[in-house]
Design an enzyme around this catalytic site. Structure first.
Site, PDB file in Angstrom:
ATOM      1  N   CYS A 114     -15.638  18.163 -39.372  1.00 31.09           N
ATOM      2  CA  CYS A 114     -16.293  17.606 -40.564  1.00 31.09           C
ATOM      3  C   CYS A 114     -17.788  17.867 -40.546  1.00 31.09           C
ATOM      4  O   CYS A 114     -18.600  16.942 -40.410  1.00 31.09           O
ATOM      5  CB  CYS A 114     -15.997  16.115 -40.664  1.00 31.09           C
ATOM      6  SG  CYS A 114     -14.248  15.840 -40.930  1.00 31.09           S
TER       7      CYS A 114
ATOM      8  N   GLU B  11     -29.820  38.824 -13.764  1.00 29.91           N
ATOM      9  CA  GLU B  11     -29.049  37.610 -14.063  1.00 29.91           C
ATOM     10  C   GLU B  11     -28.262  37.719 -15.363  1.00 29.91           C
ATOM     11  O   GLU B  11     -28.415  36.884 -16.257  1.00 29.91           O
ATOM     12  CB  GLU B  11     -30.004  36.413 -14.194  1.00 29.91           C
ATOM     13  CG  GLU B  11     -30.786  36.058 -12.978  1.00 29.91           C
ATOM     14  CD  GLU B  11     -31.801  34.936 -13.278  1.00 29.91           C
ATOM     15  OE1 GLU B  11     -31.893  34.490 -14.441  1.00 29.91           O
ATOM     16  OE2 GLU B  11     -32.497  34.527 -12.349  1.00 29.91           O
ATOM     17  N   PRO B  12     -27.415  38.716 -15.503  1.00 28.92           N
ATOM     18  CA  PRO B  12     -26.691  38.827 -16.772  1.00 28.92           C
ATOM     19  C   PRO B  12     -25.585  37.783 -16.874  1.00 28.92           C
ATOM     20  O   PRO B  12     -24.948  37.437 -15.882  1.00 28.92           O
ATOM     21  CB  PRO B  12     -26.075  40.231 -16.701  1.00 28.92           C
ATOM     22  CG  PRO B  12     -25.890  40.466 -15.236  1.00 28.92           C
ATOM     23  CD  PRO B  12     -27.017  39.752 -14.541  1.00 28.92           C
TER      24      PRO B  12
ATOM     25  N   TYR C  29     -20.434  31.965 -23.704  1.00 25.57           N
ATOM     26  CA  TYR C  29     -20.956  30.858 -24.502  1.00 25.57           C
ATOM     27  C   TYR C  29     -19.917  30.395 -25.530  1.00 25.57           C
ATOM     28  O   TYR C  29     -20.257  30.002 -26.645  1.00 25.57           O
ATOM     29  CB  TYR C  29     -22.298  31.252 -25.162  1.00 25.57           C
ATOM     30  CG  TYR C  29     -23.305  31.724 -24.143  1.00 25.57           C
ATOM     31  CD1 TYR C  29     -23.875  30.825 -23.253  1.00 25.57           C
ATOM     32  CD2 TYR C  29     -23.640  33.073 -24.024  1.00 25.57           C
ATOM     33  CE1 TYR C  29     -24.774  31.260 -22.276  1.00 25.57           C
ATOM     34  CE2 TYR C  29     -24.543  33.512 -23.054  1.00 25.57           C
ATOM     35  CZ  TYR C  29     -25.095  32.597 -22.179  1.00 25.57           C
ATOM     36  OH  TYR C  29     -25.967  33.021 -21.215  1.00 25.57           O
TER      37      TYR C  29
ATOM     38  N   ARG D  53     -23.880  36.922 -20.591  1.00 25.99           N
ATOM     39  CA  ARG D  53     -23.125  37.375 -21.758  1.00 25.99           C
ATOM     40  C   ARG D  53     -22.476  38.751 -21.593  1.00 25.99           C
ATOM     41  O   ARG D  53     -21.287  38.924 -21.851  1.00 25.99           O
ATOM     42  CB  ARG D  53     -24.079  37.436 -22.954  1.00 25.99           C
ATOM     43  CG  ARG D  53     -23.441  37.902 -24.250  1.00 25.99           C
ATOM     44  CD  ARG D  53     -24.537  38.198 -25.301  1.00 25.99           C
ATOM     45  NE  ARG D  53     -25.572  37.196 -25.275  1.00 25.99           N
ATOM     46  CZ  ARG D  53     -25.535  36.049 -25.949  1.00 25.99           C
ATOM     47  NH1 ARG D  53     -24.540  35.803 -26.750  1.00 25.99           N
ATOM     48  NH2 ARG D  53     -26.525  35.182 -25.844  1.00 25.99           N
TER      49      ARG D  53
HETATM   50  C1  PLP Z   1     -32.638  31.836 -16.498  1.00 30.73           C
HETATM   51  C2  PLP Z   1     -31.530  32.536 -17.207  1.00 30.73           C
HETATM   52  N1  PLP Z   1     -30.968  33.614 -16.612  1.00 30.73           N
HETATM   53  C3  PLP Z   1     -29.950  34.278 -17.191  1.00 30.73           C
HETATM   54  C4  PLP Z   1     -29.450  33.890 -18.419  1.00 30.73           C
HETATM   55  C5  PLP Z   1     -28.309  34.673 -18.988  1.00 30.73           C
HETATM   56  O1  PLP Z   1     -28.615  35.240 -20.207  1.00 30.73           O
HETATM   57  P1  PLP Z   1     -27.589  36.233 -20.898  1.00 30.73           P
HETATM   58  O2  PLP Z   1     -26.288  35.548 -20.967  1.00 30.73           O
HETATM   59  O3  PLP Z   1     -28.172  36.482 -22.225  1.00 30.73           O
HETATM   60  O4  PLP Z   1     -27.521  37.456 -20.039  1.00 30.73           O
HETATM   61  C6  PLP Z   1     -30.010  32.800 -19.079  1.00 30.73           C
HETATM   62  C7  PLP Z   1     -29.489  32.397 -20.389  1.00 30.73           C
HETATM   63  O5  PLP Z   1     -29.829  31.439 -21.007  1.00 30.73           O
HETATM   64  C8  PLP Z   1     -31.079  32.087 -18.457  1.00 30.73           C
HETATM   65  O6  PLP Z   1     -31.628  31.027 -19.022  1.00 30.73           O
END
Ligand code: PLP
Length: 412
Positions: A342, A274-275, A369, A277
């Protein structure tokens, strides 16, 4: 890999001047996020090919919910009804979508059950019965997986560590027995298809990722001794190098994960990663205009038109992004770069912008993000977004004027 953000060697390669021209030609108002769509697609394809197409890269939509990126060929990890609706509308097949989140509402569960997604990730023992009840009410079965809290602490900012025992996410290992019992008792409504974990974000090396994955493999093996299982989801969290921390590329995490699964004799399970970033962050920048300089005592400030409402990470996590003049290389006088909001936290740190101050700056590695965390705080409209493919702008969403915000707040 072509792109204006970085090439494979980490060097900005569509020169800053070309990026400036591109924005001028399209008359894009700053602050503006600019994304290299080809680079995102290439990043996703290389990770997918690396782990094998039988497995699933479920892009964490929260990192950047632009349809162009959600459509880049991956599955989706979603955490709200909004993200689920977006992924479906973007054409992601339900069988390639997983839904995480600790407080899914009944309406969100109904949406996921009706769509027939790959798995609703159960984050608590209490959620088991809630999902079963919603499935029964809909006269359908729900595919679920248990999100295990692997009890692994990582060396990251506290706000992005999610897999330690005090975290609100996932089910503690000590409580898994009870969770499985409840799942099995609801077999009339639930198909228990998998197990998952997500240990946190910004990992520099696969080490902690594999530590969590090993815990998950043990959980999967124990479950398989009694029941069938389809998927094992190691989560996301692959870091990137924001300019100060060399980090393993996504492919290194992917191949280590696939190898571990084989070594654990679980290679027949469908691996899910589940990448978020790592697929998008290096391939997006935030371009801002310099509004003015300020000399105050011995401090030199550069006030820019992008603030913490446009890019929250520095204020939220103390994150540092490289900031460079748009039209020339970085170097020379150091300036403290701050936004217009501010809040003292609206501060991007010290950067070598040189004299005279440039007209525009580029904030690097802002593809993840960034826009997804943007807000209208201080009455500031959301930033522009520009999507570039093959050196041309393919899509542009210009920063709206203040009228929309004024109208909405007036009517409140
Ligand atoms: C359940 C889950 N999967 C995947 C991600 C993705 O993480 P990253 O963007 O660090 O790969 C997150 C990030 O908060 C998450 O909470």
């Amino acid at each position: 890999m072509a792109g204006f953000c970085r090439n494979a060697q980490g060097v900005a390669c569509l020169g800053s001047a070309a990026l400036g021209e591109l924005l001028d030609r399209a008359a894009v108002p700053t602050p503006a996020y600019v994304y290299d769509v080809d680079a995102v697609i290439a990043e996703a394809e290389s990770l997918r090919a690396g782990i094998g197409l039988a497995h699933l890269v479920a892009y964490a939509v929260k990192a950047n919910s632009a349809g162009t990126l959600v459509r880049a060929g991956c599955g989706a990890d979603v955490v709200s009804g909004g993200e689920l609706a977006l992924a479906l509308a973007a054409g992601v097949a339900p069988g390639r979508i997983l839904m995480s989140g600790v407080a899914k509402t009944d309406a969100e569960l109904d949406q996921a059950i009706a769509a027939g997604i790959c798995a609703i990730q159960l984050e608590s023992v209490e959620e088991v019965q809630r999902v079963a009840a919603r499935a029964r009410a809909a006269g359908r079965r729900a595919r679920v997986s248990l999100r295990v809290n692997p009890g692994v602490a990582i060396d990251s900012h506290a706000h992005v560590a999610t897999g330690h025992d005090e975290a609100k996410f996932g089910i503690l290992r000590a409580e898994l027995g009870e969770a499985w019992q409840k799942v099995d008792a609801a077999a009339d409504a639930l198909d228990a298809v998998g197990v998952s974990a997500h240990v946190g974000s910004m990992l520099q090396t696969p080490g902690p990722y594999l530590e969590s994955a090993r815990v998950l493999c043990d959980v999967a093996r124990a479950r398989r001794a009694r029941a069938s299982l389809e998927i094992i989801d190691f989560g996301g969290g692959f870091g990137i190098d924001y300019g100060d921390r060399p980090t393993a590329p996504p492919a290194a995490f992917g191949s280590a994960a696939a190898e571990l699964l084989r070594a654990e004799s679980l290679g027949d399970l469908r691996l899910v990663l589940e990448p978020g970033r790592a697929l998008v962050a290096p391939h997006g920048v935030l371009v801002a205009s310099v509004v003015q300089g300020k000399l105050s005592g011995s401090r030199r400030w550069a006030m820019i038109d992008a603030g913490m409402n446009d890019l929250l990470r520095p204020a939220l996590y103390g994150a540092r992004h490289r900031i460079e003049p748009l039209e020339r290389p970085p170097g020379g006088a150091l300036y403290r770069v701050v936004g217009p909001v501010c809040e003292s936290a609206d501060d991007f740190g010290e950067h070598a912008l040189g004299d005279p101050l440039p007209a525009r700056v580029v904030i690097r590695d802002a593809g993840a993000y960034g826009f997804s965390m943007a807000s209208e705080y201080n009455g500031r409209p959301l930033p522009s977004e520009v999507f570039v493919s093959d050196g041309s702008v393919t899509k542009l969403s210009a920063r709206p004027g203040v009228e929309t915000w004024v109208k909405r707040r007036l009517d409140a």
